[in-house]
Design a protein around this motif. Structure first.
Motif, short mmCIF file in Angstrom:
data_model
loop_
_atom_site.label_atom_id
_atom_site.label_comp_id
_atom_site.label_asym_id
_atom_site.label_seq_id
_atom_site.Cartn_x
_atom_site.Cartn_y
_atom_site.Cartn_z
N ASP A 31 21.96 32.04 89.01
CA ASP A 31 21.29 32.47 87.78
C ASP A 31 20.18 31.51 87.35
O ASP A 31 19.58 31.66 86.30
CB ASP A 31 22.30 32.66 86.64
N GLY A 32 19.93 30.46 88.17
CA GLY A 32 18.89 29.48 87.87
C GLY A 32 19.42 28.25 87.17
O GLY A 32 18.68 27.30 86.95
N GLY A 33 20.69 28.28 86.80
CA GLY A 33 21.30 27.11 86.17
C GLY A 33 21.48 25.98 87.17
O GLY A 33 21.42 26.19 88.38
N VAL A 34 21.67 24.79 86.66
CA VAL A 34 21.87 23.63 87.53
C VAL A 34 23.12 22.87 87.12
O VAL A 34 23.55 22.92 85.97
CB VAL A 34 20.66 22.67 87.50
N THR A 35 23.70 22.19 88.08
CA THR A 35 24.78 21.25 87.83
C THR A 35 24.25 19.89 88.24
O THR A 35 23.79 19.73 89.38
CB THR A 35 26.03 21.60 88.66
N ALA A 36 24.26 18.95 87.32
CA ALA A 36 23.73 17.62 87.60
C ALA A 36 24.55 16.94 88.69
O ALA A 36 25.74 17.22 88.84
CB ALA A 36 23.74 16.79 86.33
N PRO A 37 23.92 16.04 89.45
CA PRO A 37 24.67 15.27 90.45
C PRO A 37 25.83 14.53 89.81
O PRO A 37 25.74 14.07 88.67
CB PRO A 37 23.63 14.28 90.99
#
Length: 84
Positions: free
Chosen positions: A50-56
């Protein structure tokens, strides 16, 4: 994305979405595409469909390497006893 695996892989919105199978990998670029559309990166970051991100995230091994004293209470010596 549609998963044809049996049993089906976890969807991108599920907490265990990282358990989906890898369908494409590019280790020279540091990323892999999972069956559920999630792109995982070598630094543990993620790009969701959906274009969301999960930070490292820092892995436990890396955190312990950075702070070897943090593992003192959990390591056992070769005889099975505590190290302190």
């Amino acid at each position: 994305m549609f998963c044809a695996h049996v049993p089906p892989c976890p969807e991108a919105a599920q907490p265990d979405h990282e358990a989906a199978r890898v369908v494409a990998t590019h280790p020279e670029q540091g990323w892999s595409l999972l069956c559920n559309g999630v792109v995982t990166f070598d630094d543990n970051g993620e790009l969701l469909p959906d274009g969301g991100v999960t930070a490292p995230r820092v892995c436990a091994g890396l955190a312990l390497a950075a702070r070897p004293d943090a593992s003192m209470g959990i390591r056992a010596d070769a005889t099975g006893g505590n190290t302190h």
